[in-house]
Write a protein that holds these residues in place. Structure first.
Motif, mmCIF file in Angstrom:
data_model
loop_
_atom_site.group_PDB
_atom_site.id
_atom_site.type_symbol
_atom_site.label_atom_id
_atom_site.label_comp_id
_atom_site.label_asym_id
_atom_site.label_seq_id
_atom_site.Cartn_x
_atom_site.Cartn_y
_atom_site.Cartn_z
ATOM 1 N N MET A 25 6.352 8.336 -5.429
ATOM 2 C CA MET A 25 7.776 8.688 -5.501
ATOM 3 C C MET A 25 8.135 9.076 -4.061
ATOM 4 O O MET A 25 7.680 10.114 -3.569
ATOM 5 N N GLU A 26 8.880 8.192 -3.405
ATOM 6 C CA GLU A 26 9.114 8.389 -1.970
ATOM 7 C C GLU A 26 10.612 8.429 -1.667
ATOM 8 O O GLU A 26 11.429 7.800 -2.353
ATOM 9 N N MET A 27 10.938 9.143 -0.607
ATOM 10 C CA MET A 27 12.328 9.189 -0.159
ATOM 11 C C MET A 27 12.327 9.151 1.365
ATOM 12 O O MET A 27 11.608 9.894 2.024
ATOM 13 N N ARG A 69 -7.511 9.925 -6.872
ATOM 14 C CA ARG A 69 -7.545 8.836 -5.893
ATOM 15 C C ARG A 69 -7.781 7.535 -6.645
ATOM 16 O O ARG A 69 -8.893 7.262 -7.090
ATOM 17 N N MET A 70 -6.725 6.755 -6.812
ATOM 18 C CA MET A 70 -6.818 5.534 -7.606
ATOM 19 C C MET A 70 -6.625 4.308 -6.712
ATOM 20 O O MET A 70 -6.128 4.426 -5.604
ATOM 21 N N ARG A 71 -6.988 3.163 -7.263
ATOM 22 C CA ARG A 71 -6.759 1.927 -6.495
ATOM 23 C C ARG A 71 -5.366 1.377 -6.808
ATOM 24 O O ARG A 71 -4.775 0.690 -6.001
ATOM 25 N N PRO A 79 0.816 -1.216 0.000
ATOM 26 C CA PRO A 79 0.000 0.000 0.000
ATOM 27 C C PRO A 79 0.852 1.269 0.000
ATOM 28 O O PRO A 79 0.334 2.373 -0.120
ATOM 29 N N GLU A 80 2.167 1.125 0.177
ATOM 30 C CA GLU A 80 3.099 2.254 0.066
ATOM 31 C C GLU A 80 4.455 1.669 -0.302
ATOM 32 O O GLU A 80 4.745 0.504 0.010
ATOM 33 N N THR A 81 5.281 2.461 -0.969
ATOM 34 C CA THR A 81 6.601 1.943 -1.362
ATOM 35 C C THR A 81 7.595 2.027 -0.200
ATOM 36 O O THR A 81 8.619 1.349 -0.198
ATOM 37 N N LEU A 111 13.006 10.972 8.081
ATOM 38 C CA LEU A 111 12.189 12.033 7.488
ATOM 39 C C LEU A 111 11.727 11.539 6.129
ATOM 40 O O LEU A 111 12.567 11.111 5.339
ATOM 41 N N GLU A 112 10.455 11.560 5.871
ATOM 42 C CA GLU A 112 9.947 11.017 4.613
ATOM 43 C C GLU A 112 9.340 12.114 3.742
ATOM 44 O O GLU A 112 8.620 12.976 4.235
ATOM 45 N N THR A 113 9.646 12.052 2.430
ATOM 46 C CA THR A 113 8.857 12.858 1.490
ATOM 47 C C THR A 113 8.156 11.866 0.567
ATOM 48 O O THR A 113 8.772 10.926 0.079
ATOM 49 N N PHE A 137 -0.905 0.070 -4.025
ATOM 50 C CA PHE A 137 -2.299 -0.350 -4.238
ATOM 51 C C PHE A 137 -3.122 -0.093 -2.979
ATOM 52 O O PHE A 137 -2.685 -0.437 -1.885
ATOM 53 N N ARG A 138 -4.274 0.509 -3.156
ATOM 54 C CA ARG A 138 -5.174 0.716 -2.013
ATOM 55 C C ARG A 138 -6.611 0.521 -2.468
ATOM 56 O O ARG A 138 -7.005 1.069 -3.503
ATOM 57 N N ASN A 139 -7.350 -0.215 -1.680
ATOM 58 C CA ASN A 139 -8.754 -0.459 -2.022
ATOM 59 C C ASN A 139 -9.592 0.738 -1.542
ATOM 60 O O ASN A 139 -10.332 0.636 -0.568
ATOM 61 N N GLU A 140 -9.415 1.865 -2.204
ATOM 62 C CA GLU A 140 -10.039 3.120 -1.765
ATOM 63 C C GLU A 140 -11.566 3.016 -1.765
ATOM 64 O O GLU A 140 -12.152 2.446 -2.677
ATOM 65 N N ILE A 141 -12.161 3.573 -0.724
ATOM 66 C CA ILE A 141 -13.628 3.554 -0.645
ATOM 67 C C ILE A 141 -14.199 4.612 -1.572
ATOM 68 O O ILE A 141 -15.124 4.365 -2.336
ATOM 69 N N LYS A 191 -6.091 20.360 -2.391
ATOM 70 C CA LYS A 191 -6.036 18.992 -1.853
ATOM 71 C C LYS A 191 -4.585 18.546 -1.763
ATOM 72 O O LYS A 191 -3.709 19.064 -2.468
ATOM 73 N N GLU A 192 -4.387 17.501 -0.950
ATOM 74 C CA GLU A 192 -3.023 16.984 -0.752
ATOM 75 C C GLU A 192 -2.380 16.506 -2.059
ATOM 76 O O GLU A 192 -2.972 15.736 -2.807
ATOM 77 N N LEU A 193 -1.142 16.992 -2.258
ATOM 78 C CA LEU A 193 -0.357 16.532 -3.405
ATOM 79 C C LEU A 193 0.823 15.694 -2.912
ATOM 80 O O LEU A 193 1.174 14.681 -3.504
ATOM 81 N N GLU A 194 1.416 16.145 -1.807
ATOM 82 C CA GLU A 194 2.607 15.466 -1.288
ATOM 83 C C GLU A 194 2.588 15.505 0.234
ATOM 84 O O GLU A 194 2.076 16.463 0.820
HETATM 85 N N1 GAP Z 1 4.555 6.475 2.768
HETATM 86 C C1 GAP Z 1 3.654 7.484 3.176
HETATM 87 C C2 GAP Z 1 2.403 7.475 2.439
HETATM 88 O O1 GAP Z 1 2.116 6.573 1.663
HETATM 89 P P1 GAP Z 1 0.232 8.857 2.032
HETATM 90 O O2 GAP Z 1 -0.113 10.254 2.470
HETATM 91 O O3 GAP Z 1 -0.730 7.781 2.324
HETATM 92 O O4 GAP Z 1 1.633 8.567 2.708
HETATM 93 C C3 GAP Z 1 1.543 9.699 -0.052
HETATM 94 O O5 GAP Z 1 0.533 8.886 0.476
HETATM 95 C C4 GAP Z 1 1.113 10.309 -1.374
HETATM 96 O O6 GAP Z 1 0.678 9.279 -2.260
HETATM 97 C C5 GAP Z 1 -0.081 11.265 -1.260
HETATM 98 O O7 GAP Z 1 0.333 12.566 -0.930
HETATM 99 C C6 GAP Z 1 -0.666 11.190 -2.659
HETATM 100 O O8 GAP Z 1 0.005 12.076 -3.528
HETATM 101 C C7 GAP Z 1 -0.365 9.770 -3.090
HETATM 102 N N2 GAP Z 1 -1.558 8.899 -2.933
HETATM 103 C C8 GAP Z 1 -1.998 8.311 -1.804
HETATM 104 N N3 GAP Z 1 -3.095 7.574 -2.052
HETATM 105 C C9 GAP Z 1 -3.353 7.702 -3.374
HETATM 106 C C10 GAP Z 1 -4.357 7.179 -4.243
HETATM 107 N N4 GAP Z 1 -5.300 6.340 -3.808
HETATM 108 N N5 GAP Z 1 -4.321 7.533 -5.553
HETATM 109 C C11 GAP Z 1 -3.354 8.352 -6.020
HETATM 110 N N6 GAP Z 1 -2.385 8.872 -5.247
HETATM 111 C C12 GAP Z 1 -2.369 8.555 -3.945
#
Ligand code: GAP
Length: 514
Positions: free
Chosen positions: A268-270, A261-263, A217-219, A371-373, A249-253, A331-334
């Motif tokens: 791009m993480e650091m 907001r995609m599944r 669900p996150e890299t 510290l994560e971006t 991958f996330r099973n977004e509601i 809305k949240e971008l990063e």
């Molecule tokens: N590792 C931390 C993490 O995953 P997050 O806020 O859940 O944190 C980071 O996600 C970024 O990933 C978000 O700011 C957004 O840009 C992107 N993101 C999260 N869920 C997403 C989704 N369902 N579809 C597209 N982008 C998504």
């Protein structure tokens, strides 16, 4: 609101018409919140990824990249807290049978109040003209202060109820605010329940021996579990970073808002590994650095703002979002998160392996802080694409649709157009194409329509330069180069094309603005 929705619909249809984004498996009516990148989209996405990678990895001597796999040992997700806590609060509407994220319903309600504040600001700016002081107005206007107080009190109650797992209070809040189903207006809600967002699957063939695994669900976790491998093999000294890009991958509601907001999406993480106690200073550093990266693309300072989190994720001691003004609002971008030593300590505990760094200067070992971006590549794509799509009134009374993508990111940098398909003009166009393609993604447009129509198509597709080969070219080896944004046309030597294009699309020039 209706204007915003219209603008967003235009973005979606333009993305399809110009070969940027298609619905996944469209011939079967698509799959909700899953999209395919088309011929231009894949180039734009690749260019954004490269712009990030260059700035993050190659321009920093203490940051390296990896590419970890999507499937990981399932204990990873137990340790990270995702199995137990990666939940969204969901609520169903009993009449429409539609499912929503309860927190998003409340946040959208607040966004509407915020829109009222924006309206007051615009009205006052018009009334006071040049003497208008926005900061002072926001701090003193009674109506605005009332709106802001209401927003603050709603959001802090929501944060508190979610933190305390008091889902009954989240429902009570929705009822008190009289929030209705955005599609039908019904206020007939079920209770709020938690819903885990991870996609699970089975690894192995037989029912007895197969293992439950998850699509990541996150890299980030791929970086944490490789922390020591990279540190040792790369002989990295703290502070240092590990970066990666890849699918999550996330099973977004709430699966709406196109690629916002995609599944299945790409991150791009650091993760930046630091000495415990220095997190405040690095948090500030990365907030500033990441904002500068965004601003280097020239998409307007006013389109970004920070949102400092009140409700912190289970792993963070400070967190902020960089928000962007999408067609449906800020809305949240990063995300920028100070993740403490939570993840590495959890992996130490669950794996039984030490994940510590020996600090020669301090002559001791410790678990580093992090510290994560974290930015969504698709979300960045949407920010760039929606901000670039513009309709312009021209001096001659006509209008044009133009996709003013930052030239460094544009999928095609130049389109070469022979004026006619005879007299040797297509052959010269081919020759120019074969030379330029070594450095820039270039195409030929020899469709038999007028040059004006071909220019318009390239404007709408986002191509920064059009190069026209005409009969004068046969005489003097010059061509007309037309600039997408200014529509200015210049006669230049074929031999100078490379330098002219390079000046505008070179990543170095853009990143130097950081
Ligand atoms: N590792 C931390 C993490 O995953 P997050 O806020 O859940 O944190 C980071 O996600 C970024 O990933 C978000 O700011 C957004 O840009 C992107 N993101 C999260 N869920 C997403 C989704 N369902 N579809 C597209 N982008 C998504």
């Amino acid at each position: 609101m209706a204007k915003q929705e219209d603008q967003f619909k235009k973005v979606i249809s333009h993305a399809k018409e110009y070969g940027y984004i298609f619905q996944s498996s469209e011939i079967y009516d698509g799959l909700s919140a899953v999209y395919d990148y088309a011929q231009n989209g894949v180039e734009l996405k690749k260019n954004i990824r490269e712009y990030w990678w260059k700035a993050m990895v190659q321009m920093n001597e203490n940051i390296v990249g990896i590419d970890a796999s999507i499937l990981m040992h399932p204990t990873t997700w137990k340790a990270s807290g995702h199995v137990d806590a990666f939940n969204d609060p969901l609520i169903d509407n009993k009449d429409s049978k539609k499912r929503y994220r309860a927190d998003v319903l409340v946040e959208d309600y607040c966004a509407k109040i915020e829109a009222k504040i924006d309206k007051e600001v615009k009205k006052a700016a018009k009334r006071f003209g040049d003497s208008f002081d926005k900061e002072q107005f926001l701090a003193t206007n009674g109506r605005v202060l009332g709106y802001q107080e209401k927003i603050n009190s709603i959001l802090s109650r929501l944060a508190k109820s979610l933190e305390n797992e008091d889902l009954a209070d989240v429902k009570a809040l929705i009822e008190e605010l009289e929030i209705a189903d955005p599609l039908t207006g019904s206020k007939n809600w079920t209770d709020v329940k938690q819903f885990n967002l991870m996609f699970g699957t089975q690894l192995g063939a037989s029912a007895d021996s197969s293992m439950q695994v998850y699509l990541r669900p996150e890299t980030a976790q791929g970086i944490f579990v490789n922390f020591l491998n990279v540190q040792k093999t790369g002989r990295m000294k703290i502070p240092f970073g590990i970066a990666q890009t890849g699918k999550a991958f996330r099973n977004e509601i709430v699966a709406r808002q196109f690629i916002f907001r995609m599944r299945e999406f790409e991150q791009m993480e650091m993760q930046f590994f630091i000495k415990p106690g220095t997190q405040q200073e690095w948090y500030k550093h990365w907030k500033e650095t990441r904002l500068k990266w965004h601003l280097s693309l020239g998409m307007g300072e006013d389109n970004y703002r920070f949102h400092d989190h009140e409700k912190l994720a289970h792993y963070a001691d400070a967190a902020a979002d960089i928000e962007f003004k999408f067609p449906f609002g800020f809305k949240e971008l990063e995300g920028i998160h100070s993740r403490t030593d939570f993840d590495l300590k959890q992996h130490e505990e669950f794996s039984g392996k030490k994940l510590q760094y020996f600090d020669h200067e301090e002559n001791k070992s410790y678990v580093p802080y992090v510290l994560e971006t974290s930015i969504g590549l698709d979300r960045m794509f949407l920010a760039v694409f929606s901000n670039s799509l513009q309709e312009e009134e021209l001096e001659n009374g006509t209008s044009r649709v133009v996709l003013k993508l930052p030239a460094v990111l544009a999928p095609v940098k130049a389109t070469i157009m022979p004026l006619t398909n005879k007299d040797g003009l297509p052959e010269i166009a081919q020759k120019i194409y074969k030379e330029l393609r070594w450095e820039f993604n270039t195409i030929i447009d020899d469709q038999g329509v007028s040059i004006g129509k071909r220019y318009r198509r390239q404007d709408a597709a986002g191509t920064p330069f059009c190069i026209t080969v005409d009969h004068d070219t046969l005489e003097d080896n010059t061509v007309t180069i037309r600039h997408r944004d200014s529509m200015e046309q210049k006669r230049v030597k074929i031999d100078d094309l490379r330098d002219i294009i390079k000046q505008e699309v070179d990543m170095r020039t853009w990143l130097m603005k950081m």
